[in-house]
Design an enzyme around this catalytic site. Sequence first.
Site, mmCIF file in Angstrom:
data_model
loop_
_atom_site.group_PDB
_atom_site.id
_atom_site.type_symbol
_atom_site.label_atom_id
_atom_site.label_comp_id
_atom_site.label_asym_id
_atom_site.label_seq_id
_atom_site.Cartn_x
_atom_site.Cartn_y
_atom_site.Cartn_z
ATOM 1 N N LYS A 319 0.828 -1.209 0.000
ATOM 2 C CA LYS A 319 0.000 0.000 0.000
ATOM 3 C C LYS A 319 0.860 1.255 0.000
ATOM 4 O O LYS A 319 0.549 2.240 -0.680
ATOM 5 C CB LYS A 319 -0.916 -0.011 1.226
ATOM 6 C CG LYS A 319 -1.801 1.217 1.386
ATOM 7 C CD LYS A 319 -2.825 1.311 0.275
ATOM 8 C CE LYS A 319 -3.772 2.490 0.493
ATOM 9 N NZ LYS A 319 -4.713 2.655 -0.639
ATOM 10 N N GLU A 320 1.974 1.222 0.731
ATOM 11 C CA GLU A 320 2.815 2.402 0.851
ATOM 12 C C GLU A 320 3.702 2.643 -0.377
ATOM 13 O O GLU A 320 3.836 3.770 -0.842
ATOM 14 C CB GLU A 320 3.699 2.285 2.098
ATOM 15 C CG GLU A 320 2.949 2.496 3.403
ATOM 16 C CD GLU A 320 2.498 3.937 3.585
ATOM 17 O OE1 GLU A 320 3.089 4.844 2.967
ATOM 18 O OE2 GLU A 320 1.534 4.164 4.340
ATOM 19 N N SER A 321 4.333 1.585 -0.888
ATOM 20 C CA SER A 321 5.378 1.810 -1.912
ATOM 21 C C SER A 321 5.310 0.896 -3.119
ATOM 22 O O SER A 321 6.113 1.044 -4.041
ATOM 23 C CB SER A 321 6.759 1.631 -1.270
ATOM 24 O OG SER A 321 6.957 0.275 -0.892
ATOM 25 N N TYR A 449 -7.922 3.832 3.984
ATOM 26 C CA TYR A 449 -6.559 3.292 3.957
ATOM 27 C C TYR A 449 -6.504 1.969 4.729
ATOM 28 O O TYR A 449 -5.953 0.969 4.243
ATOM 29 C CB TYR A 449 -5.628 4.325 4.574
ATOM 30 C CG TYR A 449 -4.193 3.921 4.799
ATOM 31 C CD1 TYR A 449 -3.221 4.121 3.820
ATOM 32 C CD2 TYR A 449 -3.789 3.382 6.021
ATOM 33 C CE1 TYR A 449 -1.896 3.787 4.042
ATOM 34 C CE2 TYR A 449 -2.458 3.044 6.253
ATOM 35 C CZ TYR A 449 -1.512 3.251 5.256
ATOM 36 O OH TYR A 449 -0.198 2.920 5.495
#
Length: 466
Positions: A319-321, A449
């Site tokens: 999800k982040e990168s 999120y």
Amino acid sequence: MKKAFTITLYLLVFTLFGVQCTFFEKEKKQENYWENPVPLDLEEIVKRGYIRAIVDNSSTSYYIYRGRRMGYEFEMLRNFASNLGVRLHLIVKSDIDEAFYLLNKGKADIIAMNLEVTEERQKFAQFTEPLGQMGTVLVQRKQPSKIDSVEKLENKVIHIRKDAVYKAQLCELQKAHGISFSVLEEKGDSENFVQKVVKKEIDYTIVDRVVGLVNATYYDNLDVSLEISPKSDVAWAVRTNAPDLQKSINEWIGQKNKSGYINMMYAKYFQNSKNSYFRSNSPFSSLAGNNISPFDGLIQKGAETLGWDWRLLASLVYKESRFDTAATSYAGAVGLLQLMPVTLERFGVEDPNDPLQSLMGGVNYLRYLDKFWRERVPESNERIKVILASYNIGHGHVEDAWKLAVKYGKNAQNWESISHFLKLKSDPEYYRDPIVNLGFAKGHLAVNYVDDIMILYDSYRVLIEP
């Protein structure tokens, strides 16, 4: 020798009991679960905010590739869910009979398994407008004695997926051609049966033509040239008492046919064989390996430090990168876990592009958040969601939501209550409350999120071994 003995045993049993097409079928449950389906239609689905669909885990339906969810049915369903303004929750099943059971019991809303519309199936569900057409083929290994006509199926044993339309098609062939062969139904998806043919565990199976063609591209020794049934309509299934959902899907199908979207998705997964082969055979595919990313070893180490399932941490990293060590956000966050410069410094990360440093810096931050919330949210599954929200928006904003939950008499140890007030932090009535320290926040984005990560984690848990 074992295979020869097994075939001999099959033939002996078939000789004694006669009707080879039906002998292996187990007695079906007498419960008529389809007669009183759970009343649940479009309005209730939209109100709750998500729709549940049953899919296969296969190279054309749904799978994980480099951490990303892919597949024909997945992309179509995701587009439809977006059109409704709801989230998509997937249920992975290979047993079609179980899929109809879950649908009628209200555990699922759509069966998206490219089902052929038959009179028998219309008893269990109502079907949407066709999403396409599919025929079926015999899958066998290439060899001099290959089956090249229906008549040569005489005395053969054909293994097929349980509760699929293939059995009825094969029985029709028996009647039409006056031949005798044997059908063994087993649980499993179509590609599992293809794999058994490839590995010489069985000699013959039946699959949808497009699935056969895609797999014949992967495996040079497969032959899928014998047609068992010509093309017929395939569609999605919904409950018989969900006419509004059926109408909504049909309208969506009409729009997507006009725009060319459905043809584009079909070409992507069924006609671009080289790309499908590459994705399906990658060690980072849930179909061929058990890896999510090149950093699984590091993620497992970090998850052990946290006491988390490594697939949950992998979901956060994706999800982040998207597993890109050089990823940089518009706000300046960097690395696998997208840490801001001040956080990097605080948790000892000197080189944010170094995968190990970047990951462990994020893990140390997550440990800090876990400690911050441990007493206030003691149950670990609830606390994980609070930690994820804090990672995204900052624990100060989440703490404000927690205080509001306490003030209004809600269960402040429960993520549902905290997320409710987190979403209300964009409302002046709440973000101007004297107990709120950090004021306005787009809390709904943090809630989304968390949902995104948990949905992805659910997929990883189903498709990737621990």
